[in-house]
Design a protein around this motif. Structure first.
Motif, PDB file in Angstrom:
ATOM      1  N   SER A  25      35.961  39.602  42.952  1.00 41.25           N
ATOM      2  CA  SER A  25      36.983  38.129  42.783  1.00 41.25           C
ATOM      3  C   SER A  25      38.129  37.595  43.073  1.00 41.25           C
ATOM      4  O   SER A  25      38.704  36.995  42.787  1.00 41.25           O
ATOM      5  CB  SER A  25      36.023  37.138  41.812  1.00 41.25           C
ATOM      6  N   THR A  62      42.630  38.591  43.681  1.00 39.57           N
ATOM      7  CA  THR A  62      43.565  38.472  45.101  1.00 39.57           C
ATOM      8  C   THR A  62      44.975  39.793  45.185  1.00 39.57           C
ATOM      9  O   THR A  62      45.689  39.914  45.801  1.00 39.57           O
ATOM     10  CB  THR A  62      43.901  37.513  45.079  1.00 39.57           C
ATOM     11  N   GLU A  63      45.235  39.549  43.629  1.00 39.72           N
ATOM     12  CA  GLU A  63      45.945  40.132  42.945  1.00 39.72           C
ATOM     13  C   GLU A  63      45.582  41.215  41.909  1.00 39.72           C
ATOM     14  O   GLU A  63      45.167  40.022  41.067  1.00 39.72           O
ATOM     15  CB  GLU A  63      47.421  40.056  42.843  1.00 39.72           C
ATOM     16  N   PRO A  88      41.619  44.359  46.633  1.00 38.43           N
ATOM     17  CA  PRO A  88      41.906  43.889  45.405  1.00 38.43           C
ATOM     18  C   PRO A  88      41.263  44.662  43.953  1.00 38.43           C
ATOM     19  O   PRO A  88      40.167  45.773  44.609  1.00 38.43           O
ATOM     20  CB  PRO A  88      41.982  42.550  44.593  1.00 38.43           C
ATOM     21  N   GLU A 121      44.122  37.987  56.959  1.00 40.78           N
ATOM     22  CA  GLU A 121      45.269  37.131  55.943  1.00 40.78           C
ATOM     23  C   GLU A 121      45.034  37.926  54.659  1.00 40.78           C
ATOM     24  O   GLU A 121      45.732  38.347  54.456  1.00 40.78           O
ATOM     25  CB  GLU A 121      45.095  36.168  55.633  1.00 40.78           C
ATOM     26  N   ARG A 122      43.112  38.098  54.104  1.00 41.52           N
ATOM     27  CA  ARG A 122      42.951  38.889  52.653  1.00 41.52           C
ATOM     28  C   ARG A 122      42.201  39.439  52.753  1.00 41.52           C
ATOM     29  O   ARG A 122      40.690  38.713  53.501  1.00 41.52           O
ATOM     30  CB  ARG A 122      43.712  37.663  51.632  1.00 41.52           C
ATOM     31  N   GLY A 136      38.379  39.321  52.214  1.00 42.16           N
ATOM     32  CA  GLY A 136      37.616  38.296  51.846  1.00 42.16           C
ATOM     33  C   GLY A 136      35.790  38.121  52.041  1.00 42.16           C
ATOM     34  O   GLY A 136      35.682  37.830  53.663  1.00 42.16           O
ATOM     35  N   TYR A 147      40.381  31.034  54.313  1.00 44.95           N
ATOM     36  CA  TYR A 147      41.846  31.788  54.710  1.00 44.95           C
ATOM     37  C   TYR A 147      40.991  31.683  55.804  1.00 44.95           C
ATOM     38  O   TYR A 147      41.050  31.507  57.178  1.00 44.95           O
ATOM     39  CB  TYR A 147      41.443  33.831  54.072  1.00 44.95           C
TER      40      TYR A 147
END
Length: 360
Positions: free
Chosen positions: A277, A279-280, A273, A159-160, A162, A155
């Protein structure tokens, strides 16, 4: 420690604010029965437990066997693989370097040390220590081929969330570069000796041979014990529940770091999250700080982490406000199956972290 355990637990029962949070067992014998019952149900050969009450190690005990086909009992001195519980200890040392002005959390790591493994992707130049510690570096957990010197970004940095062991490996290399010291030597100097973690190391020590746990598979069959010769800040820590509880106490009591730094360590750097595993959707109560997870719930705020090397699994949760915590290590594939029960019994309150990890 059993007498102090009983005194502290009795005090807890007398405090209405605490009893609403957790219902401590009244005696060491009751605690032992509870733990062994969970172990028997889950098929866990050996477990080591340390309980923290009011910023003190109130009780520590070993249960079961170091190896299922042996007669050696687990003791508080038995060494286990800490697996990913290695990461928060390293983060603590990194934050000491930040306090000392040797490392900037927001300076790109490549400015300290270029990383050839991922240099083909210019995005890596945005990776900072903060992003590594909060698992937002953009690097994968591990490269597909662990023997390869090629590492691909997953990524964009920042960004997020991980989860990434590779990020910790890169930060380890940076720390060695800026300090000029082998990483395990640095950890002994900055963490293990000051905190009196006498049975802890990121590489195997001869002193561990007399009392260590063997790994066990899902069927409780023993496997060979690996002895790390190369330190890896993401997973190679060898330690005991007692030693790790001393580290937890350092966070609870701001020992070795300024209170403001501990505040930053336990701040909401990244929202998680609802599942590891996924993301949303994002969880309203789960966050990552600097090197450690954070649960923010109506019943209180807790810091937590887990360890999973496959056949060694472990868990830690603590409440900074109350000064309570639990650390347990197992030598079993099934070791995390009991995490929710252990936390509910010894800490109480709401804990979304087990569900995040998929623990039923």
């Amino acid at each position: 420690m059993k007498s102090s355990f009983l005194i502290l637990l009795c005090l807890s029962v007398l405090e209405p604010a605490v009893i609403a949070q957790n219902q401590p067992l009244s005696t060491p014998a009751a605690t032992d029965r509870f733990v062994t019952r969970l172990m028997d149900k889950a098929g866990i050969p050996g477990l080591s437990l340390a309980l923290i009450r009011h910023n003190t190690i109130a009780y520590s005990q070993g249960y079961g066997l170091t190896k299922a086909d042996s007669t050696q009992r687990v003791t508080p001195a038995t060494v286990f693989d800490a697996a990913s519980l290695s990461k928060p200890v390293f983060a603590y040392a990194v934050l000491q370097l930040v306090e000392a002005g040797k490392l900037d959390l927001d300076k790109p790591l490549y400015e300290y040390l270029p990383y050839a493994d991922v240099a083909a992707d210019e995005r890596y130049k945005k990776i900072t220590a903060r992003l590594v510690l909060s698992h937002a570096s953009g690097l994968p957990n591990w490269r597909k081929n662990r023997q390869s010197n090629q590492l691909a970004m997953r990524y964009n940095p920042g960004e997020r969330f991980g989860y990434s062991g590779e990020g910790f490996v890169y930060l380890q290399k940076v720390v060695e570069k800026i300090t000029g010291k082998p990483i395990n030597e640095l950890m002994i100097e900055r963490v293990f000796k000051p905190l009196q973690m006498t049975r802890s190391s990121y590489v195997w020590q001869p002193a561990f041979e007399a009392d260590f746990a063997y790994p066990h598979d899902k069927e409780s069959q023993p496997e060979d014990k690996g002895r790390f010769t190369q330190p890896n800040m993401a997973y190679s820590l060898q330690t005991t529940a007692d030693d790790y509880a001393r580290f937890v106490l350092a966070i609870l009591n701001a020992k070795g770091l300024k209170p403001a730094t501990i505040d930053q360590m336990l701040s909401h750097q990244r929202q998680l999250p609802k599942t590891f595993s996924g993301t949303e959707p994002l969880s309203p109560g789960l966050f990552w700080g600097l090197g450690i997870g954070i649960e923010s719930t109506p019943t209180g705020d807790y810091f937590w982490h887990w360890g999973d090397n496959g056949t060694f699994r472990c868990y830690v949760t603590a409440d900074r406000k109350r000064g309570d915590g639990i650390v347990y290590f197992t030598n079993s594939f099934n070791g995390l199956d009991i995490a929710d029960d252990m936390v509910q019994q010894f800490i109480g309150g709401e804990h979304p972290a087990p569900a995040f990890l998929g623990i039923d």
